[in-house]
Design an enzyme around this catalytic site. Structure first.
Site, short mmCIF file in Angstrom:
data_model
loop_
_atom_site.label_atom_id
_atom_site.label_comp_id
_atom_site.label_asym_id
_atom_site.label_seq_id
_atom_site.Cartn_x
_atom_site.Cartn_y
_atom_site.Cartn_z
N HIS A 208 0.84 -1.20 0.00
CA HIS A 208 0.00 0.00 0.00
C HIS A 208 0.88 1.26 0.00
O HIS A 208 0.56 2.24 -0.66
CB HIS A 208 -0.92 0.01 1.22
CG HIS A 208 -2.14 -0.82 1.06
ND1 HIS A 208 -2.13 -2.20 1.06
CD2 HIS A 208 -3.45 -0.47 0.86
CE1 HIS A 208 -3.37 -2.65 0.90
NE2 HIS A 208 -4.18 -1.63 0.76
N HIS A 250 1.49 -3.71 9.40
CA HIS A 250 2.92 -3.56 9.11
C HIS A 250 3.69 -2.97 10.27
O HIS A 250 3.12 -2.27 11.13
CB HIS A 250 3.11 -2.60 7.92
CG HIS A 250 2.70 -3.18 6.61
ND1 HIS A 250 3.50 -4.04 5.89
CD2 HIS A 250 1.57 -3.03 5.89
CE1 HIS A 250 2.88 -4.39 4.78
NE2 HIS A 250 1.70 -3.80 4.75
C1 LIG Z 1 -4.98 -8.45 -5.50
C2 LIG Z 1 -4.29 -7.19 -5.95
C3 LIG Z 1 -4.53 -6.73 -7.31
C4 LIG Z 1 -3.47 -6.52 -5.15
C5 LIG Z 1 -3.11 -6.91 -3.77
C6 LIG Z 1 -2.92 -5.64 -3.00
C7 LIG Z 1 -2.47 -5.94 -1.60
C8 LIG Z 1 -3.36 -6.68 -0.72
C9 LIG Z 1 -1.26 -5.51 -1.23
C10 LIG Z 1 -0.71 -5.75 0.13
O1 LIG Z 1 -0.48 -4.51 0.69
P1 LIG Z 1 0.33 -4.42 2.03
O2 LIG Z 1 1.68 -5.02 1.78
O3 LIG Z 1 0.42 -2.95 2.32
O4 LIG Z 1 -0.44 -5.13 3.08
#
Ligand SMILES: CC(C)=CCC/C(C)=C/COP(=O)(O)O
Length: 287
Positions: A208, A250
Site C-alpha cells: 500500500h 505492518h
Molecule cells: C490483488 C491485488 C490486485 C493486489 C493486492 C494488494 C495488496 C493486498 C497488497 C498488500 O499490501 P500491504 O503489503 O500494504 O499489506
C-alpha cells in the site's frame, strides 16, 4: 565472516549475555580483559573459531595491524588476514540493525492502535479499513482501466495506459521483494484484508505504501490539479502509510521502505514511459 548467530553466541558467552554486553559497560571490559589474559601468543587459529575474540584482539592491537603494511599480518608464523582487522565495523552495523529492529517492533506494536476492535482506537478501525481499500491494487487497476476506456484524447489514453503499467510493475516488484525478504506481518495483525496474493502474508515492504507513493507522484506529475487537491493527494498517500501501522498490518520500517520504493518506482515508470509512437509500433507488430 562469522554468521550473526555465531557472533551473538560468542558475545553472550563472553560475559555480556546480550548484544549490548559486548560493546560497553562491565561485560565489555570483562571480555576484553579475559582475552588478553588467556590468549596464547600463537593462538590466532583458535581466534578463528571465536569471531568475537578475533574482533576484539584485532581492535586491541593496532601495532600488530600497522606493523604489517601489507594485506596480511604475520604473527608467530601465522597469517592474520587484513579482513580480520575490519570485523569491528560489521559487528557495529549488526548491533545498530538489531537495535533499529527492536525499536521498530516496539514502536509498531505501540502504534497498532486499531489492530482489533478491542484496541485503544478500535472504534476507528472501519475508517482505517476504508483508507486501506483506497490504496488497494484492485480499485486502482479498475479505475485506471475504466479511465483508459473512457478517455477520448490521445494524451489521456497515454497517461492512463502508463498508470496501468505502473500499477502492474508495482505489484510485480513488491511481490518479488516480499518473496525474497519473507518478513512476517506483526503478531498483532488480523489477516482480514480485502483480496490478497499469497506473498501478501509477508509484510516487507508495504504494498500500500509503495502504491501510494508511486501513484501520488504519478498524479502530481501528470494531472493538472489545483493546489488544494495536490495537498490532498499528498495527505492521502501519507495517511495510507500510517494506516498500515495503525491497523497492525505492518511495522514502521515496512512502510518507510515502501514509501522509498514507491518513490523510486516512479522514476522507473518515467524511464519506461510508453509513448504513442511506441504504442503504434507495438500495435503494428501485433497486427
Ligand atoms: C490483488 C491485488 C490486485 C493486489 C493486492 C494488494 C495488496 C493486498 C497488497 C498488500 O499490501 P500491504 O503489503 O500494504 O499489506
Amino acid at each position: 565472516m562469522p554468521s550473526p548467530k555465531a557472533r551473538n553466541s560468542a558475545g553472550g558467552g563472553g560475559g555480556g549475555g546480550s548484544i549490548g554486553g559486548g560493546v560497553g559497560g562491565n561485560s565489555g571490559r570483562y571480555e576484553f580483559m579475559s582475552l588478553s589474559r588467556s590468549a596464547p601468543p600463537s593462538g590466532l587459529q583458535r581466534q578463528g573459531s571465536d569471531p568475537t575474540t578475533a574482533r576484539l584482539r584485532a581492535a586491541d592491537s593496532p601495532t600488530r595491524r600497522r606493523g604489517s603494511g601489507s594485506s596480511t599480518s604475520s604473527t608467530g608464523g601465522q597469517q592474520l588476514p587484513e579482513e580480520d582487522c575490519m570485523r569491528l565495523n560489521p559487528s557495529m552495523i549488526g548491533i545498530a540493525l538489531s537495535s533499529l529492529l527492536a525499536i521498530d517492533l516496539w514502536l509498531s506494536k505501540r502504534l497498532g492502535v486499531c489492530a482489533c476492535e478491542e484496541s485503544s482506537w478500535g472504534s476507528v478501525r472501519p475508517l482505517m479499513k476504508l483508507v486501506e481499500v483506497s490504496g488497494h491494487g484492485i480499485p486502482w487497476l479498475v479505475g485506471a482501466a475504466y479511465c483508459l476506456y473512457k478517455s477520448d484524447s490521445a494524451a489521456g489514453q497515454e497517461v492512463m495506459l502508463n498508470l496501468l503499467m505502473a500499477l502492474v510493475l508495482d505489484l510485480v516488484l513488491v511481490g518479488i521483494v516480499k518473496a525474497v525478504v519473507r518478513r512476517r506481518r506483526p503478531a498483532h495483525n488480523r489477516m482480514d484484508m480485502f483480496v490478497t496474493f499469497s506473498v501478501d502474508r509477508y509484510s516487507f515492504p508495504s504494498g500500500h505504501a509503495t502504491r501510494a507513493a508511486m501513484c501520488a507522484r504519478f498524479l502530481l506529475a501528470h494531472l493538472v490539479l489545483a493546489a488544494p487537491l495536490r495537498v490532498l493527494v499528498l495527505l492521502w498517500a501519507v495517511f495510507v502509510g500510517f494506516s498500515r501501522v495503525f491497523l497492525g498490518r505492518h511495522n514502521v520500517t515496512d512502510v518507510a521502505f515502501g514509501f522509498f520504493m514507491g518513490y523510486c518506482q516512479y522514476n522507473l515508470v518515467e524511464a519506461l514511459w510508453l509513448s504513442p509512437l511506441m504504442l503504434q509500433s507495438m500495435m503494428g507488430q501485433l497486427e
